[in-house]
Scaffold this motif. Structure first.
Motif, mmCIF file in Angstrom:
data_model
loop_
_atom_site.group_PDB
_atom_site.id
_atom_site.type_symbol
_atom_site.label_atom_id
_atom_site.label_comp_id
_atom_site.label_asym_id
_atom_site.label_seq_id
_atom_site.Cartn_x
_atom_site.Cartn_y
_atom_site.Cartn_z
ATOM 1 N N GLU A 88 0.860 -1.185 0.000
ATOM 2 C CA GLU A 88 0.000 0.000 0.000
ATOM 3 C C GLU A 88 0.894 1.232 0.000
ATOM 4 O O GLU A 88 1.676 1.438 0.936
ATOM 5 C CB GLU A 88 -0.901 0.009 1.228
ATOM 6 C CG GLU A 88 -1.813 1.224 1.283
ATOM 7 C CD GLU A 88 -2.504 1.411 2.622
ATOM 8 O OE1 GLU A 88 -3.412 2.265 2.689
ATOM 9 O OE2 GLU A 88 -2.127 0.730 3.595
ATOM 10 N N ILE A 89 0.791 2.043 -1.024
ATOM 11 C CA ILE A 89 1.608 3.249 -1.148
ATOM 12 C C ILE A 89 0.751 4.448 -0.767
ATOM 13 O O ILE A 89 -0.299 4.691 -1.367
ATOM 14 C CB ILE A 89 2.151 3.392 -2.575
ATOM 15 C CG1 ILE A 89 3.042 2.192 -2.924
ATOM 16 C CG2 ILE A 89 2.940 4.696 -2.719
ATOM 17 C CD1 ILE A 89 3.472 2.145 -4.369
ATOM 18 N N THR A 104 -5.905 -10.059 3.702
ATOM 19 C CA THR A 104 -4.680 -10.517 3.049
ATOM 20 C C THR A 104 -3.730 -11.133 4.079
ATOM 21 O O THR A 104 -3.911 -11.002 5.286
ATOM 22 C CB THR A 104 -3.970 -9.358 2.331
ATOM 23 O OG1 THR A 104 -3.688 -8.317 3.283
ATOM 24 C CG2 THR A 104 -4.841 -8.784 1.232
ATOM 25 N N ASP A 105 -2.694 -11.791 3.549
ATOM 26 C CA ASP A 105 -1.725 -12.441 4.434
ATOM 27 C C ASP A 105 -0.732 -11.442 5.026
ATOM 28 O O ASP A 105 -0.336 -11.568 6.184
ATOM 29 C CB ASP A 105 -0.963 -13.521 3.653
ATOM 30 C CG ASP A 105 -1.892 -14.578 3.090
ATOM 31 O OD1 ASP A 105 -2.908 -14.887 3.741
ATOM 32 O OD2 ASP A 105 -1.611 -15.075 1.983
ATOM 33 N N ARG A 106 -0.339 -10.479 4.205
ATOM 34 C CA ARG A 106 0.681 -9.528 4.665
ATOM 35 C C ARG A 106 0.535 -8.216 3.903
ATOM 36 O O ARG A 106 0.278 -8.218 2.697
ATOM 37 C CB ARG A 106 2.088 -10.098 4.449
ATOM 38 C CG ARG A 106 3.228 -9.190 4.912
ATOM 39 C CD ARG A 106 4.561 -9.893 4.807
ATOM 40 N NE ARG A 106 5.668 -9.028 5.179
ATOM 41 C CZ ARG A 106 6.020 -8.758 6.430
ATOM 42 N NH1 ARG A 106 5.317 -9.289 7.426
ATOM 43 N NH2 ARG A 106 7.042 -7.975 6.708
ATOM 44 N N VAL A 107 0.717 -7.097 4.622
ATOM 45 C CA VAL A 107 0.668 -5.767 4.014
ATOM 46 C C VAL A 107 1.959 -5.032 4.348
ATOM 47 O O VAL A 107 2.357 -4.959 5.519
ATOM 48 C CB VAL A 107 -0.522 -4.939 4.530
ATOM 49 C CG1 VAL A 107 -0.534 -3.557 3.874
ATOM 50 C CG2 VAL A 107 -1.838 -5.664 4.284
ATOM 51 N N VAL A 108 2.608 -4.509 3.327
ATOM 52 C CA VAL A 108 3.697 -3.547 3.516
ATOM 53 C C VAL A 108 3.113 -2.175 3.200
ATOM 54 O O VAL A 108 2.609 -1.953 2.091
ATOM 55 C CB VAL A 108 4.904 -3.848 2.604
ATOM 56 C CG1 VAL A 108 5.981 -2.776 2.773
ATOM 57 C CG2 VAL A 108 5.475 -5.230 2.927
ATOM 58 N N ALA A 109 3.123 -1.281 4.180
ATOM 59 C CA ALA A 109 2.473 0.029 4.049
ATOM 60 C C ALA A 109 3.530 1.118 4.087
ATOM 61 O O ALA A 109 4.295 1.219 5.041
ATOM 62 C CB ALA A 109 1.463 0.232 5.176
ATOM 63 N N LEU A 110 3.551 1.937 3.045
ATOM 64 C CA LEU A 110 4.593 2.951 2.860
ATOM 65 C C LEU A 110 4.005 4.345 2.921
ATOM 66 O O LEU A 110 2.962 4.621 2.318
ATOM 67 C CB LEU A 110 5.267 2.731 1.503
ATOM 68 C CG LEU A 110 6.336 3.724 1.055
ATOM 69 C CD1 LEU A 110 7.579 3.598 1.929
ATOM 70 C CD2 LEU A 110 6.695 3.489 -0.413
ATOM 71 N N VAL A 128 1.144 -6.440 9.371
ATOM 72 C CA VAL A 128 1.461 -5.200 8.659
ATOM 73 C C VAL A 128 2.873 -4.741 9.013
ATOM 74 O O VAL A 128 3.245 -4.671 10.189
ATOM 75 C CB VAL A 128 0.454 -4.085 9.012
ATOM 76 C CG1 VAL A 128 0.905 -2.739 8.428
ATOM 77 C CG2 VAL A 128 -0.934 -4.443 8.497
ATOM 78 N N GLU A 129 3.646 -4.417 7.978
ATOM 79 C CA GLU A 129 4.960 -3.793 8.140
ATOM 80 C C GLU A 129 4.856 -2.348 7.649
ATOM 81 O O GLU A 129 4.562 -2.115 6.481
ATOM 82 C CB GLU A 129 6.022 -4.532 7.332
ATOM 83 C CG GLU A 129 7.397 -3.878 7.387
ATOM 84 C CD GLU A 129 8.398 -4.504 6.432
ATOM 85 O OE1 GLU A 129 9.515 -3.949 6.311
ATOM 86 O OE2 GLU A 129 8.057 -5.525 5.799
ATOM 87 N N ALA A 130 5.075 -1.389 8.538
ATOM 88 C CA ALA A 130 4.992 0.023 8.186
ATOM 89 C C ALA A 130 6.384 0.547 7.852
ATOM 90 O O ALA A 130 7.331 0.344 8.618
ATOM 91 C CB ALA A 130 4.389 0.825 9.340
ATOM 92 N N VAL A 131 6.501 1.236 6.722
ATOM 93 C CA VAL A 131 7.782 1.733 6.231
ATOM 94 C C VAL A 131 7.658 3.225 5.948
ATOM 95 O O VAL A 131 6.689 3.661 5.315
ATOM 96 C CB VAL A 131 8.215 0.996 4.945
ATOM 97 C CG1 VAL A 131 9.554 1.535 4.443
ATOM 98 C CG2 VAL A 131 8.282 -0.509 5.183
ATOM 99 N N CYS A 132 8.631 3.999 6.398
ATOM 100 C CA CYS A 132 8.643 5.438 6.138
ATOM 101 C C CYS A 132 9.692 5.757 5.085
ATOM 102 O O CYS A 132 10.863 5.367 5.225
ATOM 103 C CB CYS A 132 8.951 6.197 7.433
ATOM 104 S SG CYS A 132 8.829 7.995 7.262
#
Length: 235
Positions: A88-89, A104-110, A128-132
């Protein structure tokens, strides 16, 4: 994810380096009815963009309301996404992230805004993995079954290049789901670097390398055409 209501807004600074002449040009352009962006976004530098998007937090909590007039721009994506991994951008405060995480199984959120990312992390969503950081600099090191961007592309300096990057990150038969305002929205004028109609929207996505693509309009809760959407399938 493209919050248009900012209940927790902090006024951004003008930032250094905006000359008297530049301010005069902006004032004249505004009076002539031309599009004017926020001073921190005007020169297109990483520093200005980062300063602007860390000067306020997008509150997307209104999207949790199924009756809100903007909810359809999220619902069509949410109904498509099922299982697998998601990028997710432009996750903002994590309102939409939480919806995606349920399916869903996994979300990478940017997101570029540090406080938005911290708010998402505070939700404690286990998958969920949150990335800045900048999407233009992001290197995921993996592929995704789904990539979603709602009300993000109009904010980017080179939206076509970002679409091209996303296509490379999709797994085989993975899908890119994107939306943007249909035309110019006065309320977000200082943040929007681009305004698309259906023709320019379609051309940009195809020029970025999309081949299996469907573009369309999305209606709000009142039945008015308000957004442009696209679904791209990686072959």
């Amino acid at each position: 994810m493209g919050g248009r209501e900012h209940d927790d807004v902090r006024v951004h600074s003008r930032g250094p380096g905006l000359s008297v002449l530049a301010r005069l040009r902006r004032s004249i352009a505004y009076r002539l009815g031309r599009h004017v962006v926020a001073p921190d976004l005007e020169d297109g530098s990483d520093e200005g963009v980062e300063r602007y998007y860390n000067s306020r937090v997008s509150d997307c909590s209104f999207l949790a309301d199924p009756a809100h007039f903007e909810r359809p721009r999220i619902d069509w994506m949410r109904e498509k996404v099922e299982g697998g991994t998601v990028l997710e951008i432009g996750c903002a405060d994590g309102t939409v992230t939480a919806m995606l995480a349920e399916k869903t199984d996994r979300v990478v959120a940017l997101d570029l805004c540090r406080e938005s990312v911290e708010r998402l992390r505070a939700r404690g969503l286990p998958n969920v993995e949150a990335v800045c950081g900048f999407v233009e600099r992001f290197e995921p090191g993996r592929s995704f079954d789904w990539i979603v961007m709602s009300e993000v592309l109009e904010h980017l300096r080179d939206p076509g290049a970002v679409i091209g990057r996303c296509l490379q990150w999709l797994a085989p038969r993975g899908r890119l789901l994107v939306s943007s305002p249909d035309g110019h929205w006065d309320g977000d004028a200082i943040e929007h670097l681009h305004a698309f109609d259906h023709a320019s929207w379609s051309r940009m996505i195809i020029a970025a390398g999309a081949r299996d693509v469907r573009t369309f309009r999305i209606k709000d809760r009142e039945g008015h055409d308000r957004w442009l959407g696209a679904e791209v399938v990686r072959g």
